[in-house]
Design a protein around this motif. Structure first.
Motif, mmCIF file in Angstrom:
data_model
loop_
_atom_site.group_PDB
_atom_site.id
_atom_site.type_symbol
_atom_site.label_atom_id
_atom_site.label_comp_id
_atom_site.label_asym_id
_atom_site.label_seq_id
_atom_site.Cartn_x
_atom_site.Cartn_y
_atom_site.Cartn_z
ATOM 1 N N GLY A 80 38.656 78.192 23.705
ATOM 2 C CA GLY A 80 39.828 78.951 24.114
ATOM 3 C C GLY A 80 39.706 80.426 24.410
ATOM 4 N N ARG A 81 38.521 81.018 24.292
ATOM 5 C CA ARG A 81 38.441 82.473 24.386
ATOM 6 C C ARG A 81 37.693 82.926 25.637
ATOM 7 N N PHE A 82 38.243 83.942 26.278
ATOM 8 C CA PHE A 82 37.520 84.574 27.383
ATOM 9 C C PHE A 82 38.010 86.005 27.565
ATOM 10 N N ARG A 83 37.190 86.775 28.272
ATOM 11 C CA ARG A 83 37.510 88.175 28.540
ATOM 12 C C ARG A 83 36.961 88.544 29.916
ATOM 13 N N PHE A 84 37.817 89.078 30.789
ATOM 14 C CA PHE A 84 37.420 89.577 32.089
ATOM 15 C C PHE A 84 37.653 91.080 32.111
ATOM 16 N N GLU A 85 36.596 91.851 32.267
ATOM 17 C CA GLU A 85 36.703 93.304 32.441
ATOM 18 C C GLU A 85 36.333 93.627 33.887
ATOM 19 N N TYR A 86 37.310 94.066 34.658
ATOM 20 C CA TYR A 86 37.090 94.353 36.068
ATOM 21 C C TYR A 86 36.445 95.727 36.241
ATOM 22 N N ASP A 87 35.519 95.801 37.209
ATOM 23 C CA ASP A 87 34.913 97.081 37.540
ATOM 24 C C ASP A 87 35.949 97.980 38.204
ATOM 25 N N PRO A 88 35.857 99.320 37.996
ATOM 26 C CA PRO A 88 36.708 100.244 38.737
ATOM 27 C C PRO A 88 36.452 100.060 40.241
ATOM 28 N N PRO A 89 37.459 100.223 41.079
ATOM 29 C CA PRO A 89 38.776 100.786 40.752
ATOM 30 C C PRO A 89 39.812 99.762 40.291
ATOM 31 N N ALA A 90 39.453 98.476 40.200
ATOM 32 C CA ALA A 90 40.440 97.489 39.744
ATOM 33 C C ALA A 90 40.880 97.839 38.324
ATOM 34 N N PRO A 91 42.181 97.918 38.067
ATOM 35 C CA PRO A 91 42.680 98.371 36.761
ATOM 36 C C PRO A 91 42.982 97.234 35.802
ATOM 37 N N LEU A 92 42.282 96.103 35.938
ATOM 38 C CA LEU A 92 42.693 94.897 35.226
ATOM 39 C C LEU A 92 41.798 94.567 34.036
ATOM 40 N N LEU A 121 42.865 77.127 33.395
ATOM 41 C CA LEU A 121 41.704 77.642 32.680
ATOM 42 C C LEU A 121 41.616 77.101 31.262
ATOM 43 N N ASP A 122 42.711 76.533 30.761
ATOM 44 C CA ASP A 122 42.681 75.900 29.444
ATOM 45 C C ASP A 122 41.620 74.798 29.398
ATOM 46 N N ILE A 123 41.488 74.038 30.487
ATOM 47 C CA ILE A 123 40.497 72.961 30.544
ATOM 48 C C ILE A 123 39.088 73.531 30.424
ATOM 49 N N LEU A 124 38.859 74.653 31.069
ATOM 50 C CA LEU A 124 37.528 75.258 31.119
ATOM 51 C C LEU A 124 36.998 75.626 29.744
ATOM 52 N N VAL A 125 37.875 76.057 28.848
ATOM 53 C CA VAL A 125 37.419 76.584 27.562
ATOM 54 C C VAL A 125 37.798 75.687 26.386
ATOM 55 N N ARG A 126 38.058 74.413 26.662
ATOM 56 C CA ARG A 126 38.288 73.484 25.560
ATOM 57 C C ARG A 126 37.010 73.326 24.741
ATOM 58 N N ASP A 127 37.191 72.918 23.494
ATOM 59 C CA ASP A 127 36.039 72.749 22.614
ATOM 60 C C ASP A 127 35.057 71.750 23.205
ATOM 61 N N GLN A 128 35.573 70.652 23.735
ATOM 62 C CA GLN A 128 34.756 69.648 24.411
ATOM 63 C C GLN A 128 35.504 69.207 25.665
#
Length: 221
Positions: A80-92, A121-128
């Motif tokens: 269930g966990r993910f993190r997206f850090e966008y490069d500048p100049p995207a402020p997301l 994206l829930d499907i992508l990060v399921r335990d299995q």
């Protein structure tokens, strides 16, 4: 501002692809339950490999439904966990803690939250992930010279969108995913420079005041 909102929605409700389109994978089956014995063995091989990826860290390139592009760093950890850090100049900044997704747009000075289970994206990060799970429908298996793609959706909710897991082959590797949302929007994301199964701190997946936390972690490695 409109483009920024579109980009933010696109990551959660649209397609993440692999950049392997030039290989033109051939669709070998188009309906769930219509796979041959060889195709079922292929799906089992992909599921075993994919479920062996418990965490990852690397870079992503995202192409939005309007053709806009952005890049950044990604970290994922099951379940269930993910993190997206966008490069500048995207402020997301987009973070999932396993239950909720938090989306911060520093330019708009906005923070939105939604349940992880309401996005493909829930499907992508399921335990299995099992391609034989009755709660999922595998609608398509595509195979090219060195690429494989599996299209799946929640059973009974195909109209809400679908997810395509994309792999390189020979050797087998996870290269990205595609999500098609209920409105037909698509976004393309390719993954690169992946570190598979790294140890990641839980703090990465908690929303806070440190939008460059993943960048700091990669610099220290």
């Amino acid at each position: 501002m409109k483009a920024d909102r579109l980009t933010r929605r696109a990551l959660l409700g649209a397609a993440c692809l692999t950049g392997l389109a030039a290989l033109l994978p051939r669709a070998v089956s188009a309906q769930a339950g219509k796979f041959s014995t060889a195709e079922k063995a292929e799906l089992a091989r992909l599921a075993e490999y994919f479920n062996g990826i418990r965490s990852l860290m690397g870079r992503f390139l995202q192409i939005g439904p309007d053709g806009s592009s952005s890049e950044g760093l990604i970290a994922m950890q099951r379940p269930g966990r993910f993190r997206f850090e966008y490069d500048p100049p995207a402020p997301l900044l987009i973070v999932s803690d396993g239950s909720y997704i938090t989306m911060e747009d520093r330019q708009l000075k906005s923070v939105d939250r939604l349940p992880l289970g309401t996005t493909p994206l829930d499907i992508l990060v399921r335990d299995q992930v099992s391609f034989e799970d009755p709660k999922l429908v595998v609608t398509r298996l595509e195979r090219g010279a060195a690429a494989l793609r599996v299209t799946l959706a929640e059973a009974g909710k195909q109209g809400d969108g679908s997810l395509v897991l994309a792999f390189a082959d020979k050797p087998l590797g996870f290269t990205g995913w595609t999500v098609l949302d209920a409105q037909g929007n698509t976004t393309t994301v390719s993954l690169s420079n992946l570190d598979l199964n790294p140890a990641l701190p839980e703090s990465l997946f908690r929303y806070g005041m440190r939008p460059a936390q993943l960048r700091e972690l990669q610099r220290r490695r």
